[in-house]
Design an enzyme around this catalytic site. Structure first.
Site, PDB file in Angstrom:
ATOM      1  N   ASP A  43       0.727  -1.136  -0.039  1.00 29.06           N
ATOM      2  CA  ASP A  43      -0.058   0.061  -0.077  1.00 29.06           C
ATOM      3  C   ASP A  43       0.795   1.317  -0.121  1.00 29.06           C
ATOM      4  OD1 ASP A  43      -2.107  -1.901   0.354  1.00 29.06           O
ATOM      5  OD2 ASP A  43      -2.395  -1.544   2.587  1.00 29.06           O
ATOM      6  N   GLU A 232     -11.437   0.460  -3.554  1.00 32.24           N
ATOM      7  CA  GLU A 232     -10.617   0.998  -2.785  1.00 32.24           C
ATOM      8  C   GLU A 232      -9.432   1.747  -3.146  1.00 32.24           C
ATOM      9  OE1 GLU A 232      -8.749  -2.473  -0.585  1.00 32.24           O
ATOM     10  OE2 GLU A 232      -7.739  -3.281  -2.433  1.00 32.24           O
ATOM     11  N   ASN A 297      -4.908  -7.559  -4.601  1.00 31.66           N
ATOM     12  CA  ASN A 297      -5.535  -6.183  -4.707  1.00 31.66           C
ATOM     13  C   ASN A 297      -4.395  -5.224  -5.370  1.00 31.66           C
ATOM     14  OD1 ASN A 297      -3.684  -5.919  -2.508  1.00 31.66           O
ATOM     15  ND2 ASN A 297      -4.831  -4.429  -1.495  1.00 31.66           N
TER      16      ASN A 297
END
Length: 500
Positions: A43, A232, A297
């Site tokens: 992230d 997201e 992701n």
């Protein structure tokens, strides 16, 4: 897993197991991706300050079953944020981990720290830095510090964004913050995610709202960003007076028209205002599985450095190279390019090659021992204040090397005169050994060597020196630890060369 992979897994767990291991895993020369191979980092979010980029990442750590076998990442025990930085994008300094959540963290009220975002403001003549993080999906916290690497404190003692914040009704996941400080110094916070039942096409769970002048409060009401197929990972940047909101599309298997983002890709919208209205433009980065053969992701941040634009994103390439269960992410970089006429972002090609080095590396200064271009068998650890003899309010990070391991620095510029000597702050953790300085490869030309005697005390720092012969012009530098026996290992605190 083979023995070498098990060794790497042990080192990534806690740095307490030492097995001779001198092969690269993950980041293979001359590739620039993933950015580091001695630890994970997910992230990513970028902060550029003084011509240096700081990347803040979720601290993925290996989880194990009762037999010590690595298990799939559950993300439930992540309470720290990892920070690395670079001014050339190939050689990265590991600044260690920020203790964010839990009893030992700055934000004791929080249970997790995921997906950070960072910002800088000069307030009343003083530089201040702000770290926004997700407490799982239930809210967003903020820390502040006088430097990009800390020390970090919690200025409000509670979450910044909660279920009670105006305008967040209907947001499934209160997480994944992004922050923009505009030209007029007004700051904005972007966040949200998730898909309400039956609404994969228009979840309407992305939000933007103003931050207060103090950067630790929010003002007004959060506004909806109508991002198609939102999932997201809010991102925000400004290019040529256009605001670009970027995000990851959801994975719902429903019919999508040609103008909708495919599942798990980075999509973007544009606006002439930081809070909209927004126009959907398309996708720019396919899912990591398209490029690397392992999906998951898709999380990113876009930033400028040295008049170029880059995207930081994560993929499970190190995890895959180690042949361990999925869920452990590593940060990568690739170039971002814009169409001159329209301002549209060109499709980004993720790869192992990564980006070009921006400039040569200067060895004639004090360099942290945790600065790494490529490595094998190396891990890092943070020193406590007592181990640093109270010299710093931040926990200094050092590299831990053992017999056969090495650190390489890319394009070290020794100049025409060349180097005359080398000095390093070292600590022996076992038997006697020699730190060799070589050029080009780990078995390349030997230009100097520092003898390190066996340890006497648990932590005793010594200054190792050697004369240097043959180090001129621009070369890749290798620091190789040659052991006297299998117990040989050292902590490398910092080093520098002196010019001839």
């Amino acid at each position: 897993m083979n023995n070498e992979t098990i060794s790497q897994a042990d080192e990534l767990r806690d740095g307490s197991n030492f097995t001779v291991h001198s092969q690269e895993i993950g980041k293979i020369r001359p590739n620039a991706n993933p950015l580091v191979a001695h630890k994970f980092g997910a992230d990513p979010y970028a902060l550029v300050f003084n011509n240096r980029v700081y990347l803040y990442m979720t601290s993925d750590k290996l989880e194990y079953d009762a037999d010590g076998t690595p298990q799939k990442n559950s993300y439930q025990s992540i309470r720290k944020i990892t920070v690395i930085s670079s001014d050339d994008l190939i050689n990265w300094t590991d600044h260690g981990e920020i203790k964010v959540a839990g009893p030992e963290g700055a934000a004791t009220w929080a249970s997790q720290s995921w997906a950070p975002a960072a910002a800088h403001r000069n307030i009343e003549g003083e530089d201040r830095f702000y770290l926004y993080f997700a407490n799982n999906a239930s809210g967003i916290g903020v820390l502040s510090a006088p430097t990009p690497i800390g020390p970090w404190t919690d200025p409000i003692g509670k979450a910044l964004v909660t279920r009670e914040t105006p305008g967040v009704e209907g947001v499934t996941w209160l997480f994944d913050p992004a922050v923009l400080v505009d030209d007029d110094q007004q700051a904005y916070l972007y966040f949200g995610g998730g898909v309400p039942e039956g609404k994969p096409e228009r979840p309407d769970t992305a939000r933007v709202m103003r931050l207060g002048d103090d950067m630790i409060t929010v003002t007004g009401t959060a506004k909806i960003i109508p991002a198609p197929f939102m999932f997201e990972n809010s991102g925000i940047h400004k290019y040529d007076n256009i605001y670009y909101y970027t995000y990851c599309s959801n994975f719902f298997q429903v019919e999508r028209d040609a103008d909708s983002p495919p599942p798990g890709e980075i999509a973007y919208m544009t606006s002439t205002q930081p809070m909209g209205p927004w126009t959907y433009q398309g996708t720019i980065l396919k899912n990591p599985g398209h490029f690397f053969g392992i999906g998951g992701n898709n999380h990113h941040a876009i930033f400028p450095l040295a008049n170029q634009w880059y995207i930081a994103y994560h993929a499970q390439t190190l995890c895959q190279a180690m042949d361990i269960p999925e869920g452990y992410r590593s940060t990568h970089l690739n170039r971002v390019e814009y169409e001159k006429s329209s301002g549209r972002i060109r499709a980004i090609q993720a790869d192992y090659a990564g980006v070009d080095q921006l400039k040569s590396f200067n060895p004639y200064r004090t360099v942290s021992g945790s600065t790494i271009g490529w490595s094998a068998g190396v891990t890092t650890r943070q020193l406590t204040e007592s181990e640093q003899e109270g010299s710093s309010k931040r926990e200094e990070v050092v590299s831990l090397m053992h017999g056969g391991s090495w650190i390489a620095l890319s394009r070290v510029n020794f100049g025409e005169k060349g180097a005359a000597s080398f000095t390093a702050s070292l600590c022996s953790q076992g038997g006697a050994c020699t730190l060799e300085l070589r050029l080009g490869r780990e078995d390349g030309v030997l230009v100097g060597q520092v003898y390190i005697p066996a340890s006497v005390e648990d932590l005793e720092w010594t200054e190792g020196t050697t004369s240097i012969s043959g180090a001129q012009y621009e070369q890749d530098l290798y620091m190789v630890l040659q052991p006297a026996d299998q117990s040989s290992r050292i902590l490398l605190r910092h080093w520098m060369f002196e010019e001839a």
